[in-house]
Design a protein around this motif. Structure first.
Motif, mmCIF file in Angstrom:
data_model
loop_
_atom_site.group_PDB
_atom_site.id
_atom_site.type_symbol
_atom_site.label_atom_id
_atom_site.label_comp_id
_atom_site.label_asym_id
_atom_site.label_seq_id
_atom_site.Cartn_x
_atom_site.Cartn_y
_atom_site.Cartn_z
ATOM 1 N N ARG A 1 -10.698 -14.050 -11.261
ATOM 2 C CA ARG A 1 -11.311 -13.156 -11.564
ATOM 3 C C ARG A 1 -11.187 -12.163 -10.383
ATOM 4 N NH1 ARG A 1 -16.467 -14.347 -13.707
ATOM 5 N NH2 ARG A 1 -15.152 -14.822 -15.672
ATOM 6 N N VAL A 2 -11.455 -12.645 -9.170
ATOM 7 C CA VAL A 2 -11.495 -11.898 -7.929
ATOM 8 C C VAL A 2 -10.149 -11.366 -7.633
ATOM 9 C CG1 VAL A 2 -11.697 -12.055 -5.455
ATOM 10 C CG2 VAL A 2 -13.355 -12.952 -6.981
ATOM 11 N N GLU A 3 -9.049 -12.326 -7.835
ATOM 12 C CA GLU A 3 -7.689 -11.887 -7.603
ATOM 13 C C GLU A 3 -7.350 -10.840 -8.589
ATOM 14 O OE1 GLU A 3 -5.386 -12.555 -5.291
ATOM 15 O OE2 GLU A 3 -6.773 -13.605 -4.529
ATOM 16 N N LEU A 4 -7.777 -10.619 -9.841
ATOM 17 C CA LEU A 4 -7.430 -9.625 -10.811
ATOM 18 C C LEU A 4 -7.998 -8.425 -10.568
ATOM 19 C CD1 LEU A 4 -7.464 -11.547 -14.544
ATOM 20 C CD2 LEU A 4 -5.619 -10.424 -13.337
ATOM 21 N N LYS A 5 -9.247 -8.384 -10.129
ATOM 22 C CA LYS A 5 -9.999 -7.459 -9.578
ATOM 23 C C LYS A 5 -9.275 -6.621 -8.322
ATOM 24 C CE LYS A 5 -14.748 -7.790 -11.341
ATOM 25 N NZ LYS A 5 -16.210 -8.014 -11.103
ATOM 26 N N LYS A 6 -8.929 -7.473 -7.386
ATOM 27 C CA LYS A 6 -8.173 -6.997 -6.297
ATOM 28 C C LYS A 6 -6.776 -6.326 -6.611
ATOM 29 C CE LYS A 6 -9.885 -10.142 -2.758
ATOM 30 N NZ LYS A 6 -9.461 -11.228 -1.781
ATOM 31 N N GLU A 7 -6.196 -6.873 -7.474
ATOM 32 C CA GLU A 7 -4.926 -6.455 -7.948
ATOM 33 C C GLU A 7 -5.029 -5.189 -8.679
ATOM 34 O OE1 GLU A 7 -0.675 -6.026 -8.395
ATOM 35 O OE2 GLU A 7 -1.966 -7.400 -7.281
ATOM 36 N N MET A 8 -6.020 -5.010 -9.682
ATOM 37 C CA MET A 8 -6.563 -3.712 -10.123
ATOM 38 C C MET A 8 -6.826 -2.529 -9.228
ATOM 39 S SD MET A 8 -8.643 -4.968 -13.512
ATOM 40 C CE MET A 8 -9.684 -3.487 -13.863
ATOM 41 N N ASP A 9 -7.485 -2.831 -8.237
ATOM 42 C CA ASP A 9 -7.930 -2.039 -7.060
ATOM 43 C C ASP A 9 -6.768 -1.278 -6.298
ATOM 44 O OD1 ASP A 9 -10.512 -2.256 -7.707
ATOM 45 O OD2 ASP A 9 -10.989 -3.518 -6.044
ATOM 46 N N ARG A 10 -5.623 -2.467 -6.189
ATOM 47 C CA ARG A 10 -4.570 -2.031 -5.568
ATOM 48 C C ARG A 10 -3.668 -1.218 -6.512
ATOM 49 N NH1 ARG A 10 -2.637 -7.640 -4.710
ATOM 50 N NH2 ARG A 10 -4.566 -8.271 -3.783
ATOM 51 N N HIS A 11 -3.766 -1.405 -7.739
ATOM 52 C CA HIS A 11 -2.805 -0.502 -8.653
ATOM 53 C C HIS A 11 -3.770 0.798 -8.717
ATOM 54 C CE1 HIS A 11 -0.635 0.594 -12.121
ATOM 55 N NE2 HIS A 11 -1.638 0.910 -12.930
ATOM 56 N N GLU A 12 -4.818 0.861 -8.711
ATOM 57 C CA GLU A 12 -5.300 2.316 -8.913
ATOM 58 C C GLU A 12 -5.186 2.816 -7.710
ATOM 59 O OE1 GLU A 12 -9.848 1.407 -9.766
ATOM 60 O OE2 GLU A 12 -9.069 1.038 -12.149
ATOM 61 N N LEU A 13 -5.373 2.305 -6.384
ATOM 62 C CA LEU A 13 -4.863 3.233 -5.070
ATOM 63 C C LEU A 13 -3.652 3.459 -5.280
ATOM 64 C CD1 LEU A 13 -7.171 1.033 -2.541
ATOM 65 C CD2 LEU A 13 -7.808 3.179 -3.300
ATOM 66 N N SER A 14 -2.782 2.856 -5.667
ATOM 67 C CA SER A 14 -1.351 3.265 -5.400
ATOM 68 C C SER A 14 -1.000 4.380 -6.610
ATOM 69 C CB SER A 14 -0.200 2.372 -5.900
ATOM 70 O OG SER A 14 -0.595 1.545 -7.245
ATOM 71 N N THR A 15 -1.686 4.306 -7.885
ATOM 72 C CA THR A 15 -1.475 5.434 -8.704
ATOM 73 C C THR A 15 -2.271 6.756 -8.210
ATOM 74 O OG1 THR A 15 -1.735 3.895 -10.479
ATOM 75 C CG2 THR A 15 -2.505 6.130 -11.055
ATOM 76 N N LEU A 16 -3.409 6.448 -7.444
ATOM 77 C CA LEU A 16 -4.070 7.629 -7.032
ATOM 78 C C LEU A 16 -3.342 8.394 -5.755
ATOM 79 C CD1 LEU A 16 -6.592 9.409 -6.808
ATOM 80 C CD2 LEU A 16 -7.443 7.745 -5.178
ATOM 81 N N ASN A 17 -2.704 7.457 -5.195
ATOM 82 C CA ASN A 17 -1.686 7.934 -3.928
ATOM 83 C C ASN A 17 -0.684 8.796 -4.346
ATOM 84 O OD1 ASN A 17 -3.589 7.102 -2.072
ATOM 85 N ND2 ASN A 17 -2.656 5.035 -1.640
ATOM 86 N N ALA A 18 0.078 8.149 -5.508
ATOM 87 C CA ALA A 18 1.217 8.855 -5.941
ATOM 88 C C ALA A 18 0.801 10.267 -6.704
ATOM 89 C CB ALA A 18 1.870 7.978 -7.129
ATOM 90 N N ALA A 19 -0.395 10.449 -7.047
ATOM 91 C CA ALA A 19 -0.819 11.516 -7.823
ATOM 92 C C ALA A 19 -1.088 12.492 -6.847
ATOM 93 C CB ALA A 19 -2.047 11.257 -8.727
ATOM 94 N N LEU B 1 0.056 12.581 -3.929
ATOM 95 C CA LEU B 1 1.337 13.074 -3.283
ATOM 96 C C LEU B 1 2.075 14.103 -3.960
ATOM 97 C CD1 LEU B 1 3.584 12.738 -0.868
ATOM 98 C CD2 LEU B 1 4.419 10.556 -2.404
ATOM 99 N N LYS B 2 2.254 13.770 -5.431
ATOM 100 C CA LYS B 2 2.590 14.783 -6.395
ATOM 101 C C LYS B 2 1.890 16.167 -6.207
ATOM 102 C CE LYS B 2 3.823 15.250 -11.541
ATOM 103 N NZ LYS B 2 3.468 14.689 -12.611
ATOM 104 N N ASN B 3 0.488 16.199 -6.281
ATOM 105 C CA ASN B 3 -0.342 17.302 -6.264
ATOM 106 C C ASN B 3 0.215 17.909 -4.743
ATOM 107 O OD1 ASN B 3 -1.170 16.926 -8.598
ATOM 108 N ND2 ASN B 3 -3.048 16.091 -8.204
ATOM 109 N N SER B 4 0.325 17.477 -3.863
ATOM 110 C CA SER B 4 0.550 18.163 -2.646
ATOM 111 C C SER B 4 1.887 18.511 -2.589
ATOM 112 C CB SER B 4 0.305 16.853 -1.319
ATOM 113 O OG SER B 4 1.117 15.933 -1.462
#
Length: 112
Positions: free
Chosen positions: A58-76, A78-81
């Motif tokens: 469960r901890v590993e899944l939460k960490k992976e979800m956090d990494r995915h959300e951060l990468s999606t946010l960074n991509a968004a 970057l696209k907006n900038s």
């Protein structure tokens, strides 16, 4: 008193009820208690072990979800900038496109 002495000399009857437990009964009861206790402790250890593994997953899944959300946010971001920098490059210096005059407003659009 003679009666009491004679009564005490009588042999024990074979059908007399014994008071208390015999050693075999005690050993059987103790073995039942110990075997059930051992079985329950093994089951408890298995449950605790599985719970620990599930918690780690469960901890590993939460960490992976956090990494995915951060990468999606960074991509968004970057696209907006990139879009904002393109909009700024298209605008004339010192005047935003919102404050520029709109062509065609000085003329009448209706003909009488």
């Amino acid at each position: 008193m003679l009666f009491l002495i004679q009564k005490s000399k009588l042999p024990l009857k074979s059908n007399a009820k014994a008071n208390g437990f015999i050693l075999l009964e005690v050993l059987v009861a103790m073995s039942l208690v110990v075997s059930s206790w051992m079985g329950l402790s093994n089951t408890y250890q298995g449950v605790i072990l599985r719970l620990g593994h599930l918690q780690e997953k469960r901890v590993e899944l939460k960490k992976e979800m956090d990494r995915h959300e951060l990468s999606t946010l960074n991509a968004a971001q970057l696209k907006n900038s990139n879009q904002i920098s393109r909009k700024l490059a298209d605008e004339s210096l010192g005047m935003s496109r919102w404050s520029r005059p709109i062509p065609g407003l000085g003329r009448a659009t209706h003909k009488k």
